[in-house]
Design a protein around this motif. Structure first.
Motif, PDB file in Angstrom:
ATOM      1  N   ASP A 183       2.294   0.029   6.681  1.00 40.93           N
ATOM      2  CA  ASP A 183       2.368   1.222   7.533  1.00 40.93           C
ATOM      3  C   ASP A 183       1.093   1.473   8.328  1.00 40.93           C
ATOM      4  OD1 ASP A 183       4.925   1.682   6.628  1.00 40.93           O
ATOM      5  OD2 ASP A 183       4.253   2.991   4.996  1.00 40.93           O
ATOM      6  N   TYR A 184      -0.060   1.151   7.734  1.00 40.43           N
ATOM      7  CA  TYR A 184      -1.366   1.391   8.371  1.00 40.43           C
ATOM      8  C   TYR A 184      -1.480   2.834   8.861  1.00 40.43           C
ATOM      9  CZ  TYR A 184      -1.449  -3.722   8.359  1.00 40.43           C
ATOM     10  OH  TYR A 184      -1.399  -5.038   7.979  1.00 40.43           O
ATOM     11  N   ALA A 185      -1.099   3.772   8.018  1.00 43.98           N
ATOM     12  CA  ALA A 185      -1.045   5.177   8.414  1.00 43.98           C
ATOM     13  C   ALA A 185      -2.449   5.748   8.607  1.00 43.98           C
ATOM     14  CB  ALA A 185      -0.297   5.979   7.354  1.00 43.98           C
ATOM     15  N   ALA A 197       0.123   0.543  14.972  1.00 46.27           N
ATOM     16  CA  ALA A 197       0.216   1.769  14.171  1.00 46.27           C
ATOM     17  C   ALA A 197      -0.844   2.782  14.587  1.00 46.27           C
ATOM     18  CB  ALA A 197       0.063   1.422  12.696  1.00 46.27           C
ATOM     19  N   GLY A 229      -1.503  -1.881   5.024  1.00 49.83           N
ATOM     20  CA  GLY A 229      -0.210  -2.253   5.557  1.00 49.83           C
ATOM     21  C   GLY A 229       0.875  -2.112   4.511  1.00 49.83           C
ATOM     22  N   ARG A 237      -1.565  -3.507  12.966  1.00 51.30           N
ATOM     23  CA  ARG A 237      -2.465  -2.394  12.676  1.00 51.30           C
ATOM     24  C   ARG A 237      -2.811  -1.624  13.951  1.00 51.30           C
ATOM     25  NH1 ARG A 237      -8.196  -2.750   9.261  1.00 51.30           N
ATOM     26  NH2 ARG A 237      -8.633  -0.499   9.363  1.00 51.30           N
TER      27      ARG A 237
END
Length: 681
Positions: A218-220, A271, A216, A268
């Motif tokens: 962004d939790y890409a 995302a 996190g 999460r």
């Protein structure tokens, strides 16, 4: 043949009867278009076909006056029949098929169209019908150029029906930490193509994202991993397969912590599904999304669990719909808690659907059979009424809550859970389960997606390891199969051979005879039949049992008018013998001479008070393969640590050993300080 051509062949419509006749003469099975000048037009398409079965889609356009009730008729040129239909009531009599409207599509305005589909079966050929009538008016063949039927424009019910049957590519992209961690090679295009060639129409693609999602806030998602998932999705769509893409083992890795980590999990999950939805936004409607696999939540009350799932399902729905494009009306698949077919989880999901008010949704459950039977536990050794009731309960629950209310249902994982462990569930009992569960799923218009790791699909050779298991499962897509009271008949080695009777269960089919290999046996000489009682004559049995060495001596097959033949094995045996032994608890085994017999189950109780002993102590009947396992080659019945870790020291345990011949034996074991003494009395 390439994957693209393989899929297109099932969608292109023929335009003249001569082309259809030529194709049939060449052995090519292609769909066809017919129409009525000024009256009607019919688009009849064979969407998929496999040995003995097919699925057809039919679209009817009315060019005449408005109809209040419609009736489409055609003749099947090859004696085909219909075993299941959707969006119409379809019957076949004397080779003539009749499709009648159902309540919700009775009215057919001038210029309007109605669609329905069906699963059919056939014998040697599946030639195409060449003439149709709508309410008695003849439909003739048009002259326009053929067109491909677009994959879209189907209702959710039609979409899910078109997905039947389905196949999971499990233990691959869902494996942890990467695709090959659980013993499978990376998914390739040939594997996906074979799924289509085996007769499947949809592919469930389980994906675990945890190892490929960043921290996190962004939790890409790793773009390379999304690329890999997209590559497999593309292969499937090129093959003409529907695809069900999901979030898989993340359900227990991190999503299960909703009670203690709700805000982070929601962030999460947002995302994750945003990345998936944006990547596949412009994909055709043959791609479906499933919000979460087997949802479960730790340290929560039942009410809290239902609330968490409702929140996650609604979040998933909002995210996907919000990305627009094809996701605006893509079919979204939501699970019950634990993907259970029990009444309360089903009712809770039904409320979620009511709250969403979205027509483009589907429900999913998993079904691996009644637990004691599926795992040979608690004495559940036979396919009996209790097992049948388990099928009825789950399938009726989802039918009544969803299908009857125009919400389709996908059994996203389907098989018999213990069916992949040799001997755990007796073979004939497995086949009875597959036959009946497949039949009842068809009755309730449920789409089944085989969990491929259970029946043993051999990815190295692109075939099922067990043709008998596969044959019964496949036959159930379109028809019933005959079974019998047993698939094994035991004969004491030194006993006198007499006539033996087996009760047939034709399941609405006609018994067509008994054979040994390719040799057709003679009724009245080799066997007799009175109603459903099949009697094997002593003379035949004497010949086939031969020298009567222990074990299976011959297989007979009962053939029926459709479906999978029923095997009856003739087995020579004597009552097994067991011996005293002493050994370490973690390796202890009972010396056993099986003498051609096979273990059925084992019961364990303490001799001092009769209470249950060993693991899973709510039942005296222990689990095959966990608390006990026969090793026929080594002549021993293994108990070992899995059994004795739950047995109290210095308390004698009485074991009752049950065998499929009907024999029973008694044995006593006492553990003391890690050493076990076993005696026969």
């Amino acid at each position: 043949m390439t994957g693209t051509a393989h899929g297109r062949r099932r969608r292109i419509s023929l335009i003249v009867a001569a082309v259809a006749a030529l194709a049939a003469g060449l052995g090519v099975i292609l769909p066809q278009v017919a129409s009525a000048s000024g009256g009607c037009e019919v688009d009849y398409q064979v969407r998929s076909e496999w040995p003995g079965g097919f699925i057809a889609d039919v679209a009817v356009t009315n060019h005449g006056a408005a109809l209040d009730g419609w009736n489409l008729q055609w003749s099947f040129p090859s004696g085909q029949t219909v075993v299941q239909a959707w969006n119409a009531d379809v019957t076949v009599s004397g080779g003539t098929a009749t499709a009648k409207n159902v309540s919700y599509n009775r009215e057919l305005a001038s210029g309007a169209a109605v669609s329905f589909g069906f699963a059919g079966s056939f014998g040697a050929r599946n030639d195409l019908p060449t003439a149709f009538t709508l309410n008695g008016a003849t439909c003739t063949i048009p002259s326009e150029e053929p067109t491909e039927t677009p994959p879209g424009n189907l209702t959710p019910m039609e979409t899910v029906a078109a997905m039947q049957p389905g196949f999971n590519l499990g233990n691959s992209l869902d494996a942890i930490p990467d695709e090959t961690s659980w013993g499978n090679y990376p998914i390739n295009q040939a594997l996906v193509a074979d799924v289509k060639d085996e007769g499947f129409n949809s592919l469930r693609l389980p994906v675990t994202w945890n190892e490929h999602q960043g921290e996190g806030p962004d939790y890409a998602i790793d773009p390379a991993y999304l690329d890999r998932v997209e590559e497999v999705v593309n292969w499937a769509i090129e093959e003409g397969l529907y695809v069900l893409l999901n979030v898989h083992h993340d359900s227990w890795i991190w999503l299960a912590d909703m009670k203690t980590n709700r805000e982070e999990i929601l962030a999460r999950n947002e995302a994750l599904w945003t990345a998936i939805a944006e990547r596949f936004r412009d994909y055709p409607p043959t791609l479906l999304f499933e919000s979460i696999n087997e949802p479960q939540f730790y340290d929560a009350t039942d009410a809290e669990k239902y609330g968490y799932l409702d929140e996650l399902n609604k979040q998933f729905h909002e995210i996907v719909r919000g990305t627009g494009g094809g996701n605006a009306d893509r079919v979204l698949v939501l699970p019950t808690l634990h993907t259970s077919g029990d009444q309360t989880p089903v009712d809770e999901l039904a409320q979620t659907f009511t709250d969403l008010g979205d027509p483009n949704v589907a429900a999913t459950i998993h079904f691996y059979g009644y637990w004691p039977f599926a795992m040979n536990l608690a004495g559940g050794t036979n396919f009996d009424q209790v097992v049948i009731d388990g099928i009825h309960d789950a399938f009726d629950n989802v039918y009544d809550a969803f299908v009857a209310n125009d919400i389709p249902v996908i059994i996203g994982e389907y098989s018999l859970l213990g069916g992949n462990v040799e001997g755990k569930v007796e073979r004939g009992e497995i086949l009875k389960f597959l036959e009946y569960a497949g039949y009842y799923a068809r009755e309730k218009n449920l789409t089944t997606m085989l969990w491929d790791c259970v029946p043993g699909y051999d990815r190295d050779n692109l075939q099922f390891r067990d043709p008998e298991y596969w044959g019964m499962y496949q036959a159930a897509w379109t028809t019933r199969s005959g079974t019998a009271s047993t698939d094994q008949v035991f004969f004491e080695r030194a006993g006198q051979i007499a006539d033996e009777t087996v009760t047939l269960n034709p399941n609405g089919l006609e018994f067509e005879g008994l054979r040994h290999g390719d040799t057709r046996l003679t009724e009245g000489v080799d066997y007799t039949r009175s109603g459903n009682e099949l009697t094997l004559k002593a003379s035949l049995l004497t010949e086939l049992l031969g020298n009567r060495q222990y074990g299976k001596r011959a297989d007979l097959h009962a053939d029926f008018s459709a479906g999978q033949p029923w095997r009856i094995s003739l087995i020579s045996y004597d009552t097994p013998t067991i011996a005293n032994a002493t050994g370490a608890a973690n390796t202890f085994a009972i010396p056993t001479e099986f003498k051609g017999d096979q273990m059925k189950t084992m019961q364990a109780v303490y001799t001092d008070d009769g209470s249950n002993a060993g693991p899973i102590d709510w039942t005296s009947y222990k689990e095959w393969g966990v608390a006990f396992k026969p090793d026929y080659a080594a002549n021993q019945l293994v108990l070992g640590d899995a059994f004795f870790k739950d047995v109290q020291d210095n308390r004698q345990v009485k074991l009752t050993l049950y065998f499929w011949s009907g024999a029973t034996l008694t044995y006593y074991v006492t553990e003391s300080g890690g050493t076990v003494i076993g005696t026969t009395g």
